[in-house]
Design an enzyme around this catalytic site. Structure first.
Site, PDB file in Angstrom:
ATOM      1  N   HIS A 107      -2.477   2.829  -4.788  1.00 34.86           N
ATOM      2  CA  HIS A 107      -2.104   2.388  -3.434  1.00 34.86           C
ATOM      3  C   HIS A 107      -0.689   1.836  -3.403  1.00 34.86           C
ATOM      4  O   HIS A 107      -0.424   0.800  -2.798  1.00 34.86           O
ATOM      5  CB  HIS A 107      -3.084   1.309  -2.935  1.00 34.86           C
ATOM      6  CG  HIS A 107      -4.389   1.872  -2.454  1.00 34.86           C
ATOM      7  ND1 HIS A 107      -4.503   2.606  -1.298  1.00 34.86           N
ATOM      8  CD2 HIS A 107      -5.628   1.810  -2.993  1.00 34.86           C
ATOM      9  CE1 HIS A 107      -5.764   2.970  -1.135  1.00 34.86           C
ATOM     10  NE2 HIS A 107      -6.472   2.515  -2.160  1.00 34.86           N
ATOM     11  N   ASP A 157      -8.171  -1.224  -6.645  1.00 37.10           N
ATOM     12  CA  ASP A 157      -9.147  -0.309  -6.030  1.00 37.10           C
ATOM     13  C   ASP A 157      -8.646   1.138  -6.023  1.00 37.10           C
ATOM     14  O   ASP A 157      -7.447   1.392  -6.053  1.00 37.10           O
ATOM     15  CB  ASP A 157      -9.454  -0.742  -4.584  1.00 37.10           C
ATOM     16  CG  ASP A 157      -8.203  -0.826  -3.724  1.00 37.10           C
ATOM     17  OD1 ASP A 157      -7.168  -1.306  -4.236  1.00 37.10           O
ATOM     18  OD2 ASP A 157      -8.243  -0.402  -2.554  1.00 37.10           O
ATOM     19  N   GLU A 158      -9.619   2.040  -5.979  1.00 38.45           N
ATOM     20  CA  GLU A 158      -9.416   3.458  -5.692  1.00 38.45           C
ATOM     21  C   GLU A 158      -8.285   4.100  -6.483  1.00 38.45           C
ATOM     22  O   GLU A 158      -7.448   4.804  -5.922  1.00 38.45           O
ATOM     23  CB  GLU A 158      -9.175   3.638  -4.183  1.00 38.45           C
ATOM     24  CG  GLU A 158     -10.340   3.158  -3.353  1.00 38.45           C
ATOM     25  CD  GLU A 158     -10.143   3.369  -1.856  1.00 38.45           C
ATOM     26  OE1 GLU A 158     -11.063   3.917  -1.226  1.00 38.45           O
ATOM     27  OE2 GLU A 158      -9.099   2.984  -1.317  1.00 38.45           O
ATOM     28  N   TYR A 217     -15.789  -4.984   7.496  1.00 38.36           N
ATOM     29  CA  TYR A 217     -14.507  -4.305   7.677  1.00 38.36           C
ATOM     30  C   TYR A 217     -14.258  -4.200   9.183  1.00 38.36           C
ATOM     31  O   TYR A 217     -14.970  -3.494   9.904  1.00 38.36           O
ATOM     32  CB  TYR A 217     -14.527  -2.920   7.018  1.00 38.36           C
ATOM     33  CG  TYR A 217     -14.021  -2.929   5.579  1.00 38.36           C
ATOM     34  CD1 TYR A 217     -14.078  -4.088   4.807  1.00 38.36           C
ATOM     35  CD2 TYR A 217     -13.467  -1.792   4.994  1.00 38.36           C
ATOM     36  CE1 TYR A 217     -13.604  -4.104   3.495  1.00 38.36           C
ATOM     37  CE2 TYR A 217     -12.992  -1.795   3.690  1.00 38.36           C
ATOM     38  CZ  TYR A 217     -13.067  -2.956   2.948  1.00 38.36           C
ATOM     39  OH  TYR A 217     -12.596  -2.966   1.653  1.00 38.36           O
ATOM     40  N   THR A 261      -5.328  -1.674   8.880  1.00 39.90           N
ATOM     41  CA  THR A 261      -4.602  -1.492  10.151  1.00 39.90           C
ATOM     42  C   THR A 261      -4.072  -0.079  10.383  1.00 39.90           C
ATOM     43  O   THR A 261      -3.146   0.100  11.165  1.00 39.90           O
ATOM     44  CB  THR A 261      -3.414  -2.469  10.195  1.00 39.90           C
ATOM     45  OG1 THR A 261      -2.626  -2.254   9.018  1.00 39.90           O
ATOM     46  CG2 THR A 261      -3.867  -3.908  10.266  1.00 39.90           C
ATOM     47  N   TRP A 311     -16.653  -4.934  -1.973  1.00 40.89           N
ATOM     48  CA  TRP A 311     -16.295  -4.254  -0.718  1.00 40.89           C
ATOM     49  C   TRP A 311     -17.030  -2.943  -0.507  1.00 40.89           C
ATOM     50  O   TRP A 311     -17.360  -2.579   0.619  1.00 40.89           O
ATOM     51  CB  TRP A 311     -14.773  -4.026  -0.636  1.00 40.89           C
ATOM     52  CG  TRP A 311     -14.227  -2.896  -1.475  1.00 40.89           C
ATOM     53  CD1 TRP A 311     -13.813  -2.973  -2.776  1.00 40.89           C
ATOM     54  CD2 TRP A 311     -14.021  -1.535  -1.069  1.00 40.89           C
ATOM     55  NE1 TRP A 311     -13.356  -1.750  -3.202  1.00 40.89           N
ATOM     56  CE2 TRP A 311     -13.467  -0.850  -2.178  1.00 40.89           C
ATOM     57  CE3 TRP A 311     -14.245  -0.823   0.111  1.00 40.89           C
ATOM     58  CZ2 TRP A 311     -13.145   0.505  -2.141  1.00 40.89           C
ATOM     59  CZ3 TRP A 311     -13.913   0.530   0.158  1.00 40.89           C
ATOM     60  CH2 TRP A 311     -13.378   1.181  -0.959  1.00 40.89           C
ATOM     61  N   ASP A 345       0.862  -1.181   0.000  1.00 41.04           N
ATOM     62  CA  ASP A 345       0.000   0.000   0.000  1.00 41.04           C
ATOM     63  C   ASP A 345       0.896   1.228   0.000  1.00 41.04           C
ATOM     64  O   ASP A 345       2.128   1.105  -0.008  1.00 41.04           O
ATOM     65  CB  ASP A 345      -0.989  -0.003   1.180  1.00 41.04           C
ATOM     66  CG  ASP A 345      -2.329   0.614   0.774  1.00 41.04           C
ATOM     67  OD1 ASP A 345      -2.333   1.770   0.316  1.00 41.04           O
ATOM     68  OD2 ASP A 345      -3.370  -0.068   0.887  1.00 41.04           O
TER      69      ASP A 345
HETATM   70  C1  ACM Z   1     -10.557  -0.938  -0.140  1.00 36.38           C
HETATM   71  O1  ACM Z   1     -11.089  -0.828   0.974  1.00 36.38           O
HETATM   72  N1  ACM Z   1      -9.992   0.118  -0.712  1.00 36.38           N
HETATM   73  C2  ACM Z   1     -10.524  -2.196  -0.858  1.00 36.38           C
END
Ligand code: ACM
Ligand code: ZN
Length: 771
Positions: A275, A342-343, A435, A486, A409, A201
């Site tokens: 990320h 993602d994102e 989550y 985390t 998600w 990340d």
């Molecule tokens: C995520 O929570 N960005 C997969």
């Protein structure tokens, strides 16, 4: 007559004996989590001793039994002896070819334990059920004198889902290897079988890659920051990056082997194209050329920096990622590689000549399809290595890579259904339900995190299969996963606290049949498991014992409702400011209290306090208990006498996002008004800021209002750093009126240089204090 009575009596005895020996296990002791598909309790129990002998048919059974008996050696000082094909032994393992993979049949009588299965995992899971029926000391590391008995039962068990997962984010907080191993061990006790490791990340690259040493020399380390994650500023020039760590390839081999022994498959996730400021800090040439350098490993959440992603126009990026995948594919025997996806913010792709040239050459209509090109190209490479591809549900925003498995998600995870309708398999890990970063109980008692609550009960109640799904979609659902991000963890104990006990709820929902959902039966089984965690000194949350409150204004008084997700507790309270104890009044129904009352309450079980003490220190002013007229769902909190905490998400703040706010308080009668204050909270990192301007108006009829005071905040106060409650005071007033109105002007988007530059602002208010 007598004779008939006697016969009837015998019949009643026989019927009731039959019923008690063949009903579902609801006893508080020895219950198993996750609940088996079917369990019948019988009379008596089996006792392990130094003389116990166990018969196996083959090497595989021998190994599974020996692995379990190691626990006996540690905790009891003896272990059953294993021998071959001796059907008269005390414990007998037999192959039953009619049973499915992972399924088992366990019969315990006072004379014998018989385990039938058709796979190594089936035998392994039978032993986990036995472990949970033994005294909790079986989980410990000390030799103790115990009566090592298990109750007589017959269990027929098999999982509901093949994918029973946990995601550990080891990037934002580098989770030490030993902690991961202990989590894997506990997953296996709970019959969970997939560990999705989020290795990459913006905050750290955690996997040694031999070909690219800078990934861990540079990418695994960030600068130290004391602020909560969302409020952390990036590294200053020359600042030393000292926080982090990584797993060597040797560590990974050890983790993989440890997991394999416990039937847990470790699925590596290598994030792309976003990320990954960590790898870009190490190899900045892999970012678009238009990106401002330097790129650094982020200590926190920084929207602007996080928009820096791999360039989709440069072939070197794909060469690099293919090299990484080569080493990942060799290291992890899992048949899956998760590619993230993602994102991904496309701002730089829009301005990058290489990315734009790629779009032109590949005839891609927009940057979203450029991401599809990126993911498809890397997916084909992963598949060429004989592996299957997984990715987050953003992969459904454009053409999905062939055969990719999608993790739902966002929100309720529904985007995964877009993929399922096209025939893709999917895993559900909805943020709103699974989550595990979210608050697991009333927020006042919890360590700081963000977003809303996912309590133990919320997780337990999660049902992935919805009645409105098209036919066939459910057959593509591989299972469910708890995901632990985390960013608020600093220690292994923080990780354990967020995982346990919610992991047990994820386990039950992923293993046990849908029809077995029974919260009240789950709790004693959970307690049984927690007693084993105690023996391992694992930290777990007791938030399930804390009290939720709902305080609502009602004709000048307050209605106070208290609740706890555990029904097996008493709620006791005081209303004179003293501490509640086991003799305090029992709460049975909503209380009505006067403004100025202090209510203290807690949960008790067996006369012992369980949860933390909740203190409701109800304010007293002219507005307390009065009706609020507003468009905010939580507007009643403005006059409920309870002050919101620094947690703006604690359900004690009336909130408005990216819009102006207005609310009216009905004081019930015309009142003299000499002062008005309104509480606000700011949380710089989360974009919670103060209003730019506030106006105070009064009216006698709720139609014609007169402005009696105005306030304006300076920009440095609106966007103040840190987290702070500040009461805004309209000063000395000399007014009368029945209705008080507050109009608040939203300050607009976060200004240049703000950590959330360009994003909308939340305004939060509580409480309105009128004197
Ligand atoms: C995520 O929570 N960005 C997969
Ligand atoms: Zn580019």
């Amino acid at each position: 007559m007598k004779k008939i009575g006697f016969i009837l009596g015998i019949l009643v005895l026989i019927i009731s004996a039959a019923c008690t020996s063949h009903t579902q296990n609801t006893a508080t002791e020895n219950a198993i989590v996750p609940a088996p598909a079917s369990l019948e309790k019988h009379a008596g129990s089996f006792e392990f001793s130094a003389k116990t002998r166990c018969s196996v048919e083959n090497n595989m059974q021998q190994q599974v039994a020996a692995q379990f008996f190691k626990r006996f050696e540690t905790a009891a000082g003896f272990k059953p002896e294993i021998e071959q094909n001796s059907l008269k032994a005390d414990i007998v393992l037999v192959t039953d070819s009619t049973l499915k993979e992972e399924a088992y049949h366990l019969q315990v009588t006072p004379e014998q334990i018989r385990i039938a299965a058709n796979s190594e995992s089936g035998f392994f899971y039978a032993f986990q059920s036995l472990r949970l029926m033994l005294p909790s000391a079986i989980a410990g590391s000390e030799k103790v004198h115990e009566s090592w008995t298990v109750p007589a039962v017959e269990i027929n068990d098999a999982p509901r889902f093949g994918y029973r997962g946990l995601m550990l984010d080891v990037s934002r907080y580098f989770i030490p290897k030993e902690t991961v191993l202990n989590v894997i061990d506990n997953m296996s006790v709970l019959k969970m079988n997939k560990l999705h490791l989020h290795l990459v990340d913006d905050n750290g690259w955690r996997l040694e890659i031999k070909k690219y040493p800078k990934l861990t020399e540079v990418g695994a380390w960030r600068v130290e920051r004391d602020e909560p994650f969302p409020a952390r500023e990036v590294a200053k020039p020359g600042e030393k990056a000292s926080v982090g760590g990584f797993y060597t390839q040797e560590d990974i081999r050890e983790m993989v082997a440890f997991a394999q022994e416990r039937h847990v498959e470790i699925i590596p996730e290598i994030e792309m194209p976003a990320h990954t400021n960590s790898s870009l800090a190490a190899y900045p040439e892999l970012a678009c050329s238009v990106v401002e350098k330097p790129i650094t490993v982020l200590p926190g959440l920084n929207t602007k920096q996080a928009a820096i992603i791999y360039c989709a126009g440069k072939d070197e990026v794909f060469d690099f990622l293919e090299d990484v995948i080569d080493e990942v594919a060799d290291l992890f025997p899992s048949k899956y590689i998760h590619l993230g996806g993602d994102e991904a913010n496309k701002t730089h792709w829009e301005n990058c000549p290489d990315c734009q040239a790629r779009m032109k050459a590949e005839k891609l209509p927009n940057e979203e399809e450029l991401q599809s090109y990126f993911m498809k190209r890397m997916s084909r490479y992963v598949q060429s290595k004989g592996k299957e591809v997984m990715g987050w549900d953003e992969l459904t925003n454009s053409e999905i890579p062939e055969d990719a498995i999608i993790y739902g998600w966002r929100g309720e995870g529904d985007a995964a259904l877009i993929a399922a309708r096209k025939g893709h398999r999917f895993v559900m890990t909805p943020a709103k339900k699974l989550y595990l970063i979210r608050y697991q109980g009333p927020q006042w008692f919890e360590p700081l995190t963000y977003f809303g609550n996912n309590t133990l009960k919320d997780v337990y109640d999660y049902e992935p299969v919805q009645a409105d799904w098209e036919e066939g979609v459910d057959t593509l659902l591989m299972g469910i996963q708890g995901s632990l991000w985390t960013e608020f963890c600093q220690t292994p104990e923080d990780v354990e606290y967020l995982l346990f006990p919610r992991l047990a709820a994820v386990a039950e929902r992923s293993w046990s049949p849908k029809s077995s959902n029974n919260w009240e039966a789950f709790l004693p089984a959970l307690d049984n498991y927690l007693a084993q965690l105690d023996k391992q000194d694992v930290t777990y949350a007791k938030s399930m014992y804390n009290l939720d409150h709902l305080v609502q204004p009602s004709n000048g008084k307050l209605k106070v409702a208290l609740s706890c997700i555990r029904p097996d507790v008493d709620i006791r309270y005081t209303s004179d400011g003293t501490e509640p104890n086991e003799s305090s009044a029992t709460y049975t129904d909503t209380l009505t209290v006067e403004a100025g009352t202090i209510v203290k309450a807690a949960t008790f079980k067996a006369r012992k306090q369980q949860g933390k003490t909740l203190t409701l220190d109800v304010l007293k002013n002219i507005a307390t208990g009065c009706t609020v007229i507003s468009n905010s769902e939580l507007s009643y909190v403005l006059t409920n006498g309870i002050r919101g905490s620094e947690r703006h998400s604690d359900f004690e703040w009336a909130r408005w996002y990216n819009e102006d706010a207005a609310f009216v308080i009905d004081l019930g009668a015309i009142q003299n008004i000499s002062s008005v204050q309104i509480g606000t909270v700011s949380n710089y990192g989360m974009g919670v800021d103060r209003p730019a301007e506030l106006r105070l108006l009064v009216s006698d009829d709720n139609k014609t209002f007169t402005t009696i005071a105005e306030l304006s905040e300076k920009p440095e106060s609106i966007f103040e750093r840190g987290t702070k409650i500040k009461d805004l005071d309209f000063g000395q007033l000399n007014a009368t009126g029945r209705y008080i109105k507050i109009e608040a002007q939203n300050p607009g988007l976060c200004p240049k240089g703000h950590l959330r530059e360009g994003q909308g602002v939340w305004m939060c208010f509580d409480e309105l204090m009128v004197n």
